[in-house]
Design an enzyme around this catalytic site. Sequence first.
Site, PDB file in Angstrom:
ATOM      1  N   SER A 225       0.836  -1.202   0.000  1.00 26.53           N
ATOM      2  CA  SER A 225       0.000   0.000   0.000  1.00 26.53           C
ATOM      3  C   SER A 225       0.871   1.252   0.000  1.00 26.53           C
ATOM      4  CB  SER A 225      -0.969  -0.046   1.188  1.00 26.53           C
ATOM      5  OG  SER A 225      -1.988   0.913   1.039  1.00 26.53           O
ATOM      6  N   GLU A 352      -9.342  -5.150  -3.958  1.00 30.56           N
ATOM      7  CA  GLU A 352      -8.582  -4.044  -3.379  1.00 30.56           C
ATOM      8  C   GLU A 352      -9.470  -2.935  -2.819  1.00 30.56           C
ATOM      9  OE1 GLU A 352      -5.562  -3.830  -2.703  1.00 30.56           O
ATOM     10  OE2 GLU A 352      -4.387  -5.118  -4.029  1.00 30.56           O
ATOM     11  N   HIS A 494      -7.561  -5.874   0.608  1.00 31.91           N
ATOM     12  CA  HIS A 494      -6.330  -5.079   0.582  1.00 31.91           C
ATOM     13  C   HIS A 494      -5.525  -5.338   1.857  1.00 31.91           C
ATOM     14  CE1 HIS A 494      -3.939  -1.484  -0.452  1.00 31.91           C
ATOM     15  NE2 HIS A 494      -4.036  -1.123   0.808  1.00 31.91           N
TER      16      HIS A 494
END
Length: 633
Positions: A225, A352, A494
Amino acid sequence: MKILDALLFPVIFIMFFIHLSIAQTDPELTIMTRLGQVQGTRLPVPDRSHVIAFLGIPFAEPPLGKMRFKPPEPKKPWNDVFDARDYPSACYQYVDTSYPGFSGTEMWNPNRMMSEDCLYLNVWVPATPRPHNLTVMVWIYGGGFYSGSSSLDVYDGRYLAHSEKVVVVSMNYRVSAFGFLALNGSAEAPGNVGLLDQRLALQWVQDNIHFFGGNPKQVTIFGESAGAASVGMHLLSPDSRPKFTRAILQSGVPNGPWRTVSFDEARRRAIKLGRLVGCPDGNDTDLIDCLRSKQPQDLIDQEWLVLPFSGLFRFSFVPVIDGVVFPDTPEAMLNSGNFKDTQILLGVNQNEGSYFLIYGAPGFSKDNESLITREDFLQGVKMSVPHANEIGLEAVILQYTDWMDEDNPIKNREAMDDIVGDHNVVCPLQHFAKMYAQYSILQGQTGTASQGNLGWGNSGSASNSGNSQVSVYLYMFDHRASNLVWPEWMGVIHGYEIEFVFGLPLEKRLNYTLEEEKLSRRMMKYWANFARTGNPNINVDGSIDSRRRWPVFTSTEQKHVGLNTDSLKVHKGLKSQFCALWNRFLPRLLNVTENIDDAERQWKAEFHRWSSYMMHWKNQFDHYSKQERCTNL
């Protein structure tokens, strides 16, 4: 009894002293670095072995007082043995209280007390006889540049270090305003100091990792991320490039809608934060002095209010295009080939977007099935693409709507997941991979440099050599962990590949399945193979499993692998049709329609709505036409 106690006390004291002395002189546990001695500890791993961990080694002076908002200063040497047997404090950050006590959110909250004195790093070393020239893997945590800590359980480096015989390193870096508040032209708050914290930790690795048996010429940085975006930023930043060898980017890249802001926008947010915490309007010096006088939590409490709009996947204080750390925007640097010439491995998770939907998208919650009405979907699209005008929003809606079933609440939920994930993660990452791969081909064809328009000399950009080292490996992680506490509709979320990369399924008490343990071992091997050789297929002994070969990603074939408990499968085109919208069509559409006057813009929006209505009407009419007619009337 008192006499016996009196006789035993000196013996116990001497035994304790001897034990302490042995611990301090044990060559496995005590290492002399360039700055001084550090004492580590042994940590158990599942096969009755152990690793040596050095936790909380300082790499910078504490950024306190006048050092708040300023670039880090290298740590000064110390004389005593530094106790590196426990994790350091976390940097000050926002703590998620949306679902108190829920392990799915608590696992990302800091598990150590918070402090501005937080610039420390951790090293895990496999317990091999005299480790020497081992590959080094340096982890950079994510958290939207507003949160994160190297001490989280999911980032425990012991399993990866032990299984793959690599040295694992992780560092803390400043987040939120402490790491990314920026005032153009101010040496007191230049911005990007969180990235400079990371760079200083990478310099520490270059200077010291050989004392721990690591090879400073074989350093791979990897992150997820915002941590992956940071990895990509070091690939772009000329002064960072010499400090590592290769890069792995998990669900994040430096290009994209949320990673950076302009200096003008950064200044606006800094001034807004000052007003929110009671700083009077004035010059930059007065503003910084006032912000430094505030308690850390005062700044954290107000940070979300500086955003110019309400949106999903948007964060208050992020890296800034400063002309120093970043000579240009990430997009411009990618397009010109101005990045480190090296191998990269990168990829995304299947869902995601789902994690971010529960933080503000209409109709979404972790506590129900999140069946989304059409009205909530349309509102959610506006929140997901806050910079788009009406025409741009209509284009997104048109692309992601099943016009044969537009009111289906499950399809609306899935479309929102795709929109948020594609816009913010998948398609920027696909573009990053394509640009890297494209320059590999161009350099192979031309065999000549184009550095005349770049000017980076020997800084390691992809366009300064005809012998490019670039190769790209792409993955899609699509396994949902059996013990995941989030609801089923959120899918492969995610951030939830990290536990497999770090080997947590090897820990029996965490209740993963045997198949998940095997998947984790495979992923650790892929990551470590890549770190050692630049190729995930080449094992430590030089062998290659030809039955499960991970192909190179090229800009033409765009091959990638699926990572799950099944055998390795190769796919082509990572959401190519949808990414054409985000990477090509929508930016051009917004550029063309930017200066259209309000009347014309409204007309075009109405036309798009009319087109959608006509498409819906035609579908209904076709359906009606195919029905059997009553002939008895």
